[in-house]
Each structure stands twice: as structure tokens, then as C-alpha cells.
Design a protein around this motif. Structure first.
Motif, mmCIF file in Angstrom:
data_model
loop_
_atom_site.group_PDB
_atom_site.id
_atom_site.type_symbol
_atom_site.label_atom_id
_atom_site.label_comp_id
_atom_site.label_asym_id
_atom_site.label_seq_id
_atom_site.Cartn_x
_atom_site.Cartn_y
_atom_site.Cartn_z
ATOM 1 N N GLU A 1 7.550 84.196 -6.290
ATOM 2 C CA GLU A 1 7.514 85.564 -5.785
ATOM 3 C C GLU A 1 6.412 85.768 -4.739
ATOM 4 O OE1 GLU A 1 7.288 88.316 -8.981
ATOM 5 O OE2 GLU A 1 9.293 87.869 -9.751
ATOM 6 N N ALA A 2 5.575 84.754 -4.530
ATOM 7 C CA ALA A 2 4.506 84.885 -3.535
ATOM 8 C C ALA A 2 5.093 84.975 -2.133
ATOM 9 C CB ALA A 2 3.550 83.697 -3.640
ATOM 10 N N GLY A 3 4.318 85.582 -1.216
ATOM 11 C CA GLY A 3 4.819 85.830 0.127
ATOM 12 C C GLY A 3 4.684 84.640 1.063
ATOM 13 N N PHE A 4 5.115 84.868 2.318
ATOM 14 C CA PHE A 4 5.108 83.843 3.364
ATOM 15 C C PHE A 4 4.099 84.233 4.460
ATOM 16 C CE2 PHE A 4 9.157 83.636 1.292
ATOM 17 C CZ PHE A 4 9.587 82.319 1.363
ATOM 18 N N MET A 5 3.805 83.304 5.326
ATOM 19 C CA MET A 5 3.050 83.608 6.533
ATOM 20 C C MET A 5 3.987 84.269 7.539
ATOM 21 S SD MET A 5 0.246 83.566 8.310
ATOM 22 C CE MET A 5 -0.837 82.453 7.392
ATOM 23 N N ASP A 6 3.582 85.414 8.064
ATOM 24 C CA ASP A 6 4.396 86.121 9.063
ATOM 25 C C ASP A 6 3.584 86.242 10.350
ATOM 26 O OD1 ASP A 6 5.842 87.935 10.631
ATOM 27 O OD2 ASP A 6 6.649 88.977 8.880
ATOM 28 N N GLU A 7 3.775 85.280 11.237
ATOM 29 C CA GLU A 7 2.995 85.229 12.469
ATOM 30 C C GLU A 7 3.259 86.424 13.377
ATOM 31 O OE1 GLU A 7 0.629 83.318 13.205
ATOM 32 O OE2 GLU A 7 0.799 81.515 11.965
ATOM 33 N N ASP A 8 4.505 86.894 13.405
ATOM 34 C CA ASP A 8 4.814 88.015 14.294
ATOM 35 C C ASP A 8 4.117 89.287 13.825
ATOM 36 O OD1 ASP A 8 6.371 89.165 16.557
ATOM 37 O OD2 ASP A 8 7.273 90.357 14.944
ATOM 38 N N PHE A 9 4.039 89.482 12.513
ATOM 39 C CA PHE A 9 3.343 90.679 12.028
ATOM 40 C C PHE A 9 1.848 90.595 12.340
ATOM 41 C CE2 PHE A 9 1.159 93.086 8.607
ATOM 42 C CZ PHE A 9 1.593 94.348 8.983
ATOM 43 N N VAL A 10 1.270 89.416 12.165
ATOM 44 C CA VAL A 10 -0.143 89.254 12.516
ATOM 45 C C VAL A 10 -0.343 89.528 14.009
ATOM 46 C CG1 VAL A 10 -2.059 87.618 12.676
ATOM 47 C CG2 VAL A 10 -0.591 87.629 10.638
ATOM 48 N N ARG A 11 0.578 89.020 14.832
ATOM 49 C CA ARG A 11 0.481 89.272 16.280
ATOM 50 C C ARG A 11 0.536 90.772 16.571
ATOM 51 N NH1 ARG A 11 4.769 86.142 19.730
ATOM 52 N NH2 ARG A 11 6.174 87.379 18.424
ATOM 53 N N ALA A 12 1.402 91.489 15.861
ATOM 54 C CA ALA A 12 1.477 92.940 16.058
ATOM 55 C C ALA A 12 0.134 93.594 15.727
ATOM 56 C CB ALA A 12 2.586 93.529 15.184
ATOM 57 N N LEU A 13 -0.489 93.182 14.599
ATOM 58 C CA LEU A 13 -1.793 93.743 14.246
ATOM 59 C C LEU A 13 -2.846 93.409 15.277
ATOM 60 C CD1 LEU A 13 -2.066 93.165 10.374
ATOM 61 C CD2 LEU A 13 -1.277 95.195 11.602
ATOM 62 N N GLU A 14 -2.709 92.266 15.935
ATOM 63 C CA GLU A 14 -3.687 91.867 16.950
ATOM 64 C C GLU A 14 -3.647 92.793 18.168
ATOM 65 O OE1 GLU A 14 -3.924 87.070 15.883
ATOM 66 O OE2 GLU A 14 -2.624 87.778 17.505
ATOM 67 N N TYR A 15 -2.537 93.481 18.369
ATOM 68 C CA TYR A 15 -2.478 94.492 19.426
ATOM 69 C C TYR A 15 -3.172 95.784 18.988
ATOM 70 C CZ TYR A 15 0.671 91.880 22.481
ATOM 71 O OH TYR A 15 1.209 90.933 23.322
ATOM 72 N N GLY A 16 -3.382 95.935 17.697
ATOM 73 C CA GLY A 16 -4.084 97.108 17.173
ATOM 74 C C GLY A 16 -3.144 98.079 16.481
ATOM 75 N N MET A 17 -3.309 98.240 15.169
ATOM 76 C CA MET A 17 -2.573 99.271 14.426
ATOM 77 C C MET A 17 -3.575 100.309 13.946
ATOM 78 S SD MET A 17 -0.124 98.957 11.025
ATOM 79 C CE MET A 17 -1.404 99.133 9.772
ATOM 80 N N PRO A 18 -3.297 101.589 14.134
ATOM 81 C CA PRO A 18 -4.252 102.608 13.697
ATOM 82 C C PRO A 18 -4.412 102.588 12.182
ATOM 83 C CG PRO A 18 -2.153 103.624 14.283
ATOM 84 C CD PRO A 18 -2.064 102.185 14.706
#
Length: 498
Positions: free
Chosen positions: A446-463
Motif C-alpha cells: 500500500e506504500a506510495g510511488f515516486m512521482d517526479e511530475d508532482f515534485v516538478r510541479a511543486l518546484e514551480y511553487g504551490m501556495p
């Protein structure tokens, strides 16, 4: 079954007689002008004399649910989507040269036109002047032979359940009103309803075992989504500040009275807020829904006939707020279990709590909580401040970095909502994902995966933001005191019929 087959054959014979007479047993259209409930509402209080003076007529269509023949006459009840109306047939009045009347059965769908009157017993009735066969029923309705009481049969043949059990139809109508009320609440608060993908390359947003499928055109293995969270937070990165989605999630896990692998989830996210704000927001949302669905903030819970008797859940705010550590301690769990995996494992073993051999600290704590605390949270209670191992997408508490800004709402011994201040630090998020990958490598399915695209989205800045998920099925169960999730899903999945 032999009796049923004989009854079906009798109806097939009647169907053939209708066709031989030039009557189409599956008619095309009928000009419906009235509904049963509307007729009763408008004319139900008029006396026999008042009805005769007004000479009111009606035209309704529906299913025959009772049929009592008396030679050349019959009384019947016609059921449409709104309710039931009694009708009276007399062969001296209706034009029935093809003898359709002789071949009517309970379950048939017909259209009737007639004159309203009141019978000797005082029941509002339509005297049929003409009628039209719209659909011949070849199977008898269940009450004809044994009644529709078996739960699995009711779920498998929901179409019959809705016909013969009006309270079931009303329950699902109420469910539709609940979803409508949810949308109205969020729309009025300036949220944007969105739709995100149902098939994901990486199953994320929750810890759960996914369903797997394959996309032929792209040559990709995909997963049915376990949560829409990561896509909704990408919309916050893109500039939307308030978004919500009502849609299906799929988790390839067990089935119980509280769990169904396919379920309806509300998820919403709001920028520049935290989990403390969402507690008050959640109180506002659910009290609004209580009033919309039940007209009251006091909801029965449990079964009056059972040994524990029903009690009343009081949704009047404010609701109890309790840290997870404190809730566990109140129910006899030593706080030392939060300090190490070994401590948690030792406690679980002493209490015969099965956690699996590869479970990490978060999983073990979750299982202890489910067994020792959750069943006793009957009145609305926010359990807050979860260990970081349980919440890979939540923001850490500054003064207690081993815990996160998260709450779950429990009512009636069930989790109803899950919310947290969203983690928007891409470096911390990558590290949390990596820990999930390591847990999966060690056997935690049930453990999760690495999601590179989501990390990339956060690197643009999420409020800074707060997000929450509420299970619509469980919430509806709670508001209607329904005890099985199968009873609030129109067509739940079942094992194949033998």
C-alpha cells in the motif's frame, strides 16, 4: 424455480395473445400529463361531491403494482416515479375490443386516462376511460411468490428492489439530493468544480492497493485512481485557489459493511489556509448537509431493536478536537508506541493486533488506532496531529517535526473525512516519496510511488493550502442511519451468480 418458470410462461402466452390481436405489447409513447403525487396533492382533500362537480380528468403512466379483478371490473394501483394512484377499470366504459384488459398482470406498464372520483371507502381513484399497453412484464414481481428480502438479491437486482421497496427508492433520491447540496455549498463559496483523470500512470494521493489496467493505444500500464489529490494540487500550482471534485476512487482492497473498492469521494483544496481552518469549514459543511437532508442536527445512530439500542449523534458545533497521541492514551495505549517501531510492534503483539510482518511504524500505529480508538468515536470528533509516517503529503508541525498538520473526522465509529495542511516543500516531498518507495521495496503493497511530475510541479511553487477528502457513501450512511455501504450504492459489485 419451477413455479417462477410457470408464471413466466403464462405471461408469455398473454403476450402472444396481445400480438395476435394486433396490440404491440411494448408500445411507443404516451402523453403523460399528470403524476400520481401531484394528483393526490391537488385533489386529495376534495370530497366526493366536490370531485363530481369539478369533473377532473388525468392522464398518467406507470407500473401496475396491484390488480384485483371482479369479473368485468378491476381495481388497481399504478406506480410512477412520484408515487401511487388507484385506478378503476370497467369493461362497460373502456374501449377494449382486443381484450387487453384480460391479459394485464401486476408489473405491466400502462398509460391510463380517466375521470377522478372517490370510492365508497374514500380513496381518490381514476375511473379509466381508455388505456394503452406500454410494456408487458414477463417476470412476476417478487412479492407474488416470496418477497424481495435477501440482501444480496436486492443489491444484484436493484431495479426490482426499487420497484417493490418504495423506501429504497426514497433513500437513493435522498442521496442524489445530498450530492446536489454538496455542489451548492461549494459553488456558493466560490469553488470551481473540476474533473481530473481516472487512470493514472502513478497511483498517488493515498496509501492503497490500486487496480491495474492497460492502455492499448499508448502501450502503457495504468492504474485506476486511488485519489485525485495530486492533480488537484497541480491546479493550485496553476493558479486556481479553490477547487473541488466529486468522483469515483478505486482501491483494490477488502469489502465490508464500511468499505467498497469503488466509492464516491469529495475532495477540495483551498489556497492560503491550513488544517485548523478546515475544521471549522467541515463543521459548516456537514451541519449544512444535515439540515438539507434531515432538517435537524440530531441524527439517530444504531438499531433500536439491538442490544445496544440507538443513540443520537449531535452535530451541533463545535465538535471535539483531540490529538492522536491523547486519544490513544485515553483508550489505554501507551504513548511510547509513537517513539519507535519496536515499541509499537510490542504493544500490537500484546493486544493481538495483526499488523503484518513488513509494516512500518505508521502502519502499525494506524492499526492500533483502528482497533483501540476508532470504534468508540461516536460523537463528531476531530483527531489531529498524526505521525509523519502516516501522512507523506502533509506539512510537518513546526514544533513537533515527527508529526504533521492533519486531522481525520470520526463519527459513529467511522472515518468520515481526512484533511491536512498540504506539503508544498518540493525537497521534503521528494524525501517522503523516497521513504514510500523504500517501504514498498520492503513489502508494503500500500506504500506510495515516486512521482517526479508532482515534485516538478511543486518546484514551480504551490501556495500554502489545505485539502480534504470526504467519502460521500459513508457520509450518506451516517446521515440516514444506514448500516451497510452496499445499501447506499445503487449497483455494488458482487460475486458472479452461481
Amino acid at each position: 424455480m419451477e413455479e417462477i418458470n410457470e408464471l413466466i410462461q403464462e405471461r408469455i402466452n398473454k403476450l402472444n395473445k396481445l400480438r395476435d390481436s394486433g396490440i404491440d405489447p411494448y408500445g411507443t409513447s404516451f402523453a403523460v400529463k399528470d403524476r400520481a403525487a401531484e394528483i393526490i396533492s391537488r385533489f386529495g382533500e376534495l370530497s366526493k361531491e366536490e370531485l363530481e362537480a369539478r369533473n377532473e380528468t388525468c392522464a398518467i403512466a406507470g407500473r401496475i403494482i396491484s390488480f384485483r379483478k371482479f369479473g368485468k371490473t378491476a381495481f388497481s394501483h399504478i406506480q410512477d416515479a412520484s408515487g401511487r394512484l388507484q385506478v378503476y377499470f370497467s369493461k362497460e366504459i373502456i374501449n377494449d375490443s382486443a381484450d387487453v384488459f384480460k391479459n394485464l398482470d401486476i408489473g405491466d406498464i400502462i398509460g391510463v386516462r380517466g375521470l377522478l372520483f372517490r370510492t365508497r371507502t374514500g380513496e381518490l381513484t381514476a375511473q379509466v376511460t381508455e388505456f394503452q399497453m406500454l410494456s408487458k412484464s414477463l417476470r412476476p414481481l417478487p412479492e407474488k411468490w416470496h418477497g424481495l428480502k435477501d440482501i444480496e438479491t436486492r443489491c444484484r437486482q436493484r431495479y426490482v428492489d426499487l420497484i417493490v421497496n418504495p423506501h429504497v427508492k426514497e433513500l437513493f433520491t435522498k442521496r442524489s439530493r445530498l450530492v446536489h447540496s454538496v455542489r451548492k455549498f461549494f459553488d456558493n463559496k466560490g469553488f470551481l468544480e473540476v474533473e481530473t483523470p481516472m487512470m493514472h500512470q502513478i497511483p498517488g494521493g493515498a496509501t492503497a492497493r490500486p487496480f491495474k489496467t492497460h492502455h492499448n493505444a499508448l502501450g502503457l500500464d495504468l492504474y485506476l485512481r486511488i485519489a485525485p489529490e495530486l492533480y488537484l494540487k497541480k491546479l493550485l500550482v496553476g493558479g486556481y485557489e479553490k477547487v473541488y471534485e466529486i468522483n469515483k476512487n478505486f482501491r483494490n482492497e477488502g469489502i465490508s459493511a464500511k468499505h467498497n473498492p469503488e466509492f464516491t469521494m469529495l475532495e477540495f483544496y483551498i489556497s492560503f489556509k491550513d488544517y485548523k481552518y478546515l475544521m471549522g469549514f467541515t463543521e459548516d459543511l456537514i451541519t449544512y448537509l444535515c439540515q438539507e437532508i434531515n432538517g435537524d442536527l440530531h441524527v439517530p445512530f444504531g438499531d433500536d431493536s439491538g442490544p445496544d439500542k440507538a443513540e443520537i449523534i449531535d452535530f451541533t458545533p463545535p465538535w471535539t478536537r483531540l490529538r492522536m497521541v491523547d486519544a490513544m492514551e485515553q483508550h489505554g495505549v501507551n504513548p511510547a508506541v509513537f517513539q519507535s517501531r519496536e515499541n509499537a510492534l510490542e504493544f500490537a503483539a500484546k493486544k493481538d493486533i495483526d499488523v503484518g510482518k513488513n509494516a512500518g511504524l505508521g502502519k502499525i500505529l494506524d492499526e492500533i488506532f483502528k482497533k483501540k480508538v476508532e470504534p468508540y468515536l461516536i460523537q463528531p470528533t476531530f483527531i489531529t496531529d498524526y505521525p509523519v509516517e502516516l501522512s507523506p503529503l502533509a506539512k510537518r508541525i513546526k514544533d513537533a517535526p515527527g508529526f504533521v498538520e492533519r486531522f481525520e473526522l470520526f463519527v459513529g465509529g467511522r472515518e468520515i473525512a481526512n484533511a491536512f495542511s498540504e506539503l508544498n516543500d518540493p525537497i521534503d516531498q521528494r524525501g517522503r516519496f523516497q521513504e514510500q518507495v523504500e517501504a514498498r521495496d520492503q513489502g508494503d503493497e500500500e506504500a506510495g510511488f515516486m512521482d517526479e511530475d508532482f515534485v516538478r510541479a511543486l518546484e514551480y511553487g504551490m501556495p500554502p493550502a489545505a485539502g480534504e477528502g470526504i467519502g460521500i457513501d459513508r457520509l450518506f450512511m451516517l446521515l440516514t442511519n444506514t448500516h451497510s455501504i452496499r445499501d447506499v450504492i445503487l449497483f455494488p459489485h458482487l460475486r458472479p451468480e452461481k
